[in-house]
Design an enzyme around this catalytic site. Sequence first.
Site, PDB file in Angstrom:
ATOM      1  N   CYS A   9      -3.199   7.918  -0.288  1.00  0.00           N
ATOM      2  CA  CYS A   9      -2.349   6.966  -0.778  1.00  0.00           C
ATOM      3  C   CYS A   9      -2.142   6.989  -2.071  1.00  0.00           C
ATOM      4  O   CYS A   9      -2.709   7.363  -2.830  1.00  0.00           O
ATOM      5  CB  CYS A   9      -2.770   5.470  -0.041  1.00  0.00           C
ATOM      6  SG  CYS A   9      -4.286   4.706  -0.888  1.00  0.00           S
ATOM      7  N   CYS A 127      -3.002 -11.358  -6.182  1.00  0.00           N
ATOM      8  CA  CYS A 127      -3.233 -12.308  -5.248  1.00  0.00           C
ATOM      9  C   CYS A 127      -4.370 -13.218  -5.405  1.00  0.00           C
ATOM     10  O   CYS A 127      -5.244 -13.042  -6.062  1.00  0.00           O
ATOM     11  CB  CYS A 127      -3.426 -11.648  -3.721  1.00  0.00           C
ATOM     12  SG  CYS A 127      -5.006 -10.978  -3.566  1.00  0.00           S
TER      13      CYS A 127
END
Length: 141
Positions: A9, A127
């Site tokens: 990724c 977050c």
Amino acid sequence: MKAILVTACPAGIATSFLVAKRIEQQAKLAGWELTLDVGSSVQPRQIPSKEQIAAADLILVVASAPVDLAAYDGKRLYQGSMDLALQDPAAVLDAAASGASVYHHQAAPVAAAQPASAKRIVAVTACPTGVAHTFMSAEAL
């Protein structure tokens, strides 16, 4: 079945390992012998040995970042989706077993240099807990 799972990724922190774990668990249930080739910025990539590659019946690539697959030239290879691998790893294994085709490696063309006037983007993600969503947002960008 003997298979090699290749994951990667963009950030190489969370998703590569999550996909590898989900596929590894399902492969074990299906009776597959799985060797991992995980692309990560946290640890160096461990490409399987020539013997492991030669013994593999299938190469399963689940990546959202470019991966050098030269070592797998001539092997049956299937490229799957990271999203599907996380949601339904059994479906990915089934699709790989039936849909793999022989891979013929072609060297990537040399990328042209970016002009000095090219725009660059800097993104800041966060977050409340500071864990998974931050990494997933960064990878998506």
